[in-house]
Motif scaffolding. Structure first.
Motif, short mmCIF file in Angstrom:
data_model
loop_
_atom_site.label_atom_id
_atom_site.label_comp_id
_atom_site.label_asym_id
_atom_site.label_seq_id
_atom_site.Cartn_x
_atom_site.Cartn_y
_atom_site.Cartn_z
N ASP A 138 3.87 1.52 -1.16
CA ASP A 138 4.48 1.62 -2.48
C ASP A 138 3.51 2.25 -3.49
OD1 ASP A 138 6.84 0.74 -4.27
OD2 ASP A 138 5.06 -0.03 -5.31
N ARG A 139 2.25 1.85 -3.44
CA ARG A 139 1.27 2.40 -4.37
C ARG A 139 1.07 3.90 -4.13
NH1 ARG A 139 -1.42 -2.59 -3.54
NH2 ARG A 139 -2.83 -1.68 -2.00
N ARG A 169 0.00 5.43 -7.58
CA ARG A 169 -0.82 4.44 -8.27
C ARG A 169 -2.25 4.46 -7.74
NH1 ARG A 169 3.94 0.95 -7.31
NH2 ARG A 169 5.28 1.13 -9.14
N THR A 181 0.83 -1.21 0.00
CA THR A 181 0.00 0.00 0.00
C THR A 181 0.86 1.25 0.00
OG1 THR A 181 -1.78 -1.14 1.17
CG2 THR A 181 -1.78 1.27 1.26
N HIS A 240 -6.15 2.63 -6.78
CA HIS A 240 -6.66 1.59 -5.87
C HIS A 240 -6.20 1.79 -4.43
CE1 HIS A 240 -7.88 -0.26 -9.57
NE2 HIS A 240 -6.63 -0.46 -9.95
#
Length: 339
Positions: free
Chosen positions: A23-24, A29, A21, A31
């Motif tokens: 990293d996103r 990113r 999470t 979602h």
């Protein structure tokens, strides 16, 4: 000062999420929910700022509910909450809910159940559905704190904001001193959902009635805290009456009032007092359309609210400082903070 670099693992631990999470979020990113994104970024900021979080398995998770489309002051308050969420002892999720809709606010308050939220703060709407939601949160051991506008409820963890009756009395005193001829004064309100607005109007009327008999009539104009609504309502009043000597706005939508005064050519004739200095109202204060802004420091509101909730959760005694009503004119605006 060089910031220390926060690792993905450190951020994940402080934010209470997985490394994937983090990293996103760091790579922009999709979602990832807005609330989770806020927690991750606050955790990163806290680590890089060298904050020393309390010795707890994770920071307190606080959720703040503010009305959307309520103007620059509310937007600034949301930014201030984000700032204090970067200190490491709490992560703060700001949720904007539809303005003047108590049913929606109540549902969003109740939706915190089962989501890992430790405590909530909210700008209260005085409605039975909101009262019931606070009661249910108390039953679930989720403390609730009212900010800016209070309600009377035994389960509340407290209130952070102005003494709004005193703020209204201040507005009434200044209106009485500044108006120079007998006439009527208009109070622009948003109805009865904000107790803060009701208290301001009450204090304003008392101050005028007590000391300023030259104010012969106090009219009430309800335009639901909306700029366009205020513009239409004040335009009608100014076209119908030539005895208006002052306008006191207890809430938002002040640009609409300023616009109506300008179009009627009466901005230099009618005393206009409102609340909260913003970049938008500053211009009208400088050109004399607005005479006085009664102001609350939103950064202090956010700081006191976070500290009050953390103290409540940690069973520490905490007495919030009294938030003073600032009186801002174009002569002392240098150095004043927005929001």
């Amino acid at each position: 000062m060089i910031k220390q670099r926060a690792t993905v693992a450190q951020i994940a631990k402080l934010a209470g999420v997985g490394t994937a999470t983090v990293d996103r979020v760091l790579h922009g990113r999709a979602h990832v929910g807005a609330a989770t994104r806020q927690r991750v970024l606050q955790a990163k900021e806290a680590i890089e700022a060298g904050a020393t979080p309390a010795e707890r398995p994770r920071p307190w998770r606080l959720r703040v509910f503010l009305p959307e489309d309520a103007g620059p002051s509310t937007e600034f308050l949301g930014m201030c909450f984000q700032e204090f969420g970067g200190r490491g002892n709490a992560t703060i999720e700001c949720v904007f809910t539809k303005k003047m809709e108590p049913g929606i606010l109540a549902r969003k308050l109740l939706a915190t159940s089962g989501q890992g939220v430790d405590a909530v703060a909210f700008q209260a709407l005085d409605d039975p559905r909101v009262h019931d939601a606070v009661h249910e949160l108390d039953r679930l051991n989720i403390p609730a704190l009212a900010i800016l506008s209070p309600i009377e409820h035994p389960a509340l963890a407290g209130f952070i904001g102005l003494n709004n009756r005193a703020a209204g009395r201040t507005g009434g005193y200044l209106m009485g001193r500044l108006t120079r001829r007998p006439g009527a004064v208009v109070v622009v309100t948003s109805g009865q959902l904000y107790r803060s607005h009701e208290d301001r109007e009450m204090g304003f009327r008392v101050a005028l009635r007590q000391d300023f008999p030259h104010v012969r009539e106090v009219l009430t104009c309800n335009a639901h805290d909306d700029g366009e609504g205020n513009y239409q309502a004040i335009s009608r009043i100014l076209s119908d009456r030539d005895d208006v000597v002052g306008i006191y706005s207890v809430g938002g939508g002040n640009l609409g009032i300023a616009r109506a005064l300008g179009e009627a050519g009466r901005e230099k004739e009618i005393v206009f007092i409102c609340h909260n200095l913003t970049p938008r109202t500053q211009g009208f204060l400088m050109d004399g359309t607005i005479d006085i802004v009664l102001h609350v420091n939103m950064r202090l509101v956010a700081e006191e609210a976070v500290e009050a909730l953390c103290a409540h959760l940690e069973r520490r005694s905490f007495k919030p400082r009294a938030l003073l009503t600032g009186v801002i004119t174009r002569e002392n605006i240098v150095g004043a903070t927005f929001g």
